[in-house]
Design an enzyme around this catalytic site. Structure first.
Site, short mmCIF file in Angstrom:
data_model
loop_
_atom_site.label_atom_id
_atom_site.label_comp_id
_atom_site.label_asym_id
_atom_site.label_seq_id
_atom_site.Cartn_x
_atom_site.Cartn_y
_atom_site.Cartn_z
N GLU A 54 0.90 -1.16 0.00
CA GLU A 54 0.00 0.00 0.00
C GLU A 54 0.93 1.20 0.00
OE1 GLU A 54 -1.21 2.99 0.37
OE2 GLU A 54 -2.00 2.81 2.41
N GLU B 60 4.87 11.29 -1.80
CA GLU B 60 5.68 10.38 -0.99
C GLU B 60 6.68 9.61 -1.85
OE1 GLU B 60 3.63 7.90 1.87
OE2 GLU B 60 1.94 9.30 1.98
#
Lengths: 371, 371
Positions: free
Chosen positions: B131, B140
């Site tokens: 994930e 990110e």
């Protein structure tokens, strides 16, 4: 790991990139500078300290450690300094340079964008000025850089602005401890529902993490100091001085760990100590050979007329201690730097209540972090 | 500066200590894990993807990149995996290990506390599950680590969970742009008072910083994306797909900069595009040779019944663009990694309104950061 600070004996070994990410980055924003520049207690103290003691500055060389927007450096120039070296680690240095120019002191104020530890000046200075104080004085550990600057660049008869600093502790009453306990209970109830639901919906039993979850939340709710501008009537005992620092003499070793044995006489009846409050003040007294003409003090103690951006640091006592007038609390205080990051602090308070009868209750240990 | 990530071609050169301070640290907290574990849309998607496609897992070796609390790894074990390597860079690894044990799969799930880039596994794996999705999919830049893992450790006929990912953009109406403009005006009025007071009380003219202060605040209020779970009725045009990623094939070069030419037909009359909303979805479809039996999709699109912890990213248009049904907005979209920190994103949107008459209005350029 990574490049290290160097040069100054006793300075912490720290990755500079990490230190910038964790610490210096904040000071690169004008909104943060404005917050400090809008703190009237802070501003008045430094402004009066400089403008009422021009004899310290006239024709002198000055070093401003961590100049930020450059206002202290500009005041020193306006007070008659011959030269002001204004050192700033962040890009705020560019703004300081613009501000010095806009205010016509660009020939006096020389802004240097660098870590203080890396700077080489062309001369020794007569005055070091710096607004280095963090929460409860020593958070941020920025005084290390001032000590480094002093040992390298201050003339033997030089003066420190501020010259002295003191840390204080007082017992307070507050509803905040009960509130935080309730918040913790809510968080744990929520966790228990989450554990039940995760098992029911997704077939995974999370209860093994309950202890760690509680510890994480106890740390957050109960064992981390709170920022607060308290009302003076919340103080229920005589404040005690934890430490006085002579900025001309202090060493990093002296401030790395602060210990004190304190006596706090209680002056409120049928009350509860729900927390301790910690704050600081600094004095601008010059030096023995070269005293201030007009001594100025900057205090961050609770004040009914408002406060400072530093506020006070509140260390919760859980459970609170019931006290009466005439009781005393004997506190064994210790503050040291957090192991994982030297700019944060760990505090241990061992509280022993001595009743007015002379009887002593068992000591209670409280550990709290300043983050 | 500092130690660098190594090993994977195309991976960003970054100081690991800084990266931990800025990024990984968050994932070390259970409260943050709980937030993700409480996101039912996220949880249902992964749970169903695994539990309804046990043929992908039965007797197989699996790698979970960034296992966090370890729940995906445990599900894989429960689905019949022979071995699950669960890699986690933070101390959360300890909790994952406890959780695997508590759920009786400690012999199958092997938790490895390390950066994915540094891990050596004893075998290649049949499935990589992760994930890895951040806000608007790529914030990110964690997919880099998944690509690295895939290129090193996935068997040629291996399967990716998820298998595909898509980014979407849609025009929306919202009062938030006007609100943010007002916030900016308030902040600037406050600044002007501050400049006046600083000159009056402290003899320093700060007006030279006004431009920089405005720029800093425009960036904060108008040029930084907002997190929001929008109501679907705020969408006033057909969403367009910006990019589809095949997780089995994607390269870091392919996702480092995302560009797209989009056409957004407007379906609301007498309205204003006050912002664009960006979101993503991912699919669990298996691979061509080894398809899923039951395909699952996880979408973070606006949903009247609630949302996900990802929400949508809202990119303000200032000023808003007046539109009518039948108009089209032609958007030239570009997203690249922030220069200063590769896990954040800079977006440029060039909007050209084509009226239903065929007339085109001059293009408007909007730049916004995802922070």
């Amino acid at each position: 790991m990574g490049s290290k600070e160097n040069g100054c004996a006793g300075s912490a070994q720290v990755d500079k990139g990490v230190d910038f990410a964790n610490y210096f980055c904040t000071y690169g924003y004008l909104y943060h500078q404005k917050e400090m520049l809008s703190d009237r207690v802070r501003m008045d103290a430094y402004f009066h300290a400089v403008s009422r003691n021009k004899h310290h500055f006239r024709g002198k060389a000055v070093l401003d450690v961590g100049t930020g927007s450059g206002i202290l450096a500009i005041w020193c120039a306006q007070a008659g300094a011959r030269k002001v070296y204004a050192v700033e680690a962040t890009k705020m240095a560019d703004h300081a340079r613009d501000l010095a120019k806009e205010n016509g002191v660009q020939d006096i104020v020389q802004v240097i964008e660098a870590s203080m530890e890396d700077v080489t000046l062309p001369e020794k200075v007569d005055v070091i000025i710096s607004e280095w104080m963090g929460y409860f004085l020593l958070r941020e550990s920025m005084f290390d850089s001032v000590i480094c600057a002093r040992d390298r660049w201050l003339k033997p008869d030089g003066v420190m602005y501020p010259s002295h600093a003191r840390m204080w502790l007082a017992p307070i009453r507050s509803g905040i401890t009960d509130q935080k306990m309730e918040d913790l209970n809510c968080a744990m109830n929520d966790w228990h529902s989450f554990v039940d639901e995760t098992e029911a919906h997704y077939g995974v039993n999370m209860s093994v993490l309950t202890k760690a979850y509680r510890e994480e939340h106890e740390k957050y709710y109960l064992k981390t100091s709170l920022w607060c501008n308290l009302d003076p009537n919340q103080i229920i005992g005589t404040p005690a001085m934890i430490k006085e620092i002579d900025c001309l003499q202090a060493t990093v070793d002296e401030i790395r760990t602060i210990t004190a044995q304190l006596v706090l006489p209680i002056n409120a009846d049928r009350s509860r100590i729900s927390a301790y409050a910690g704050w600081f003040d600094v004095q601008f007294k010059g030096s023995e050979q070269n005293p201030a003409k007009d001594e100025v003090e900057l205090t961050t103690a609770p004040d009914a007329d408002g406060g400072t951006h530093w506020g006070q640091q509140v260390f919760l006592l859980n459970p609170p201690i019931r006290v009466n007038e005439g009781d005393k609390v004997l506190v064994s205080f210790q503050m040291s730097r957090a192991k994982q990051y030297h700019r944060l602090m760990d505090i241990e308070l061992i509280s022993e209540l001595e009743l007015s009868s002379g009887k002593r209750l068992p000591p209670i240990t409280t550990r709290v972090s300043i983050e």
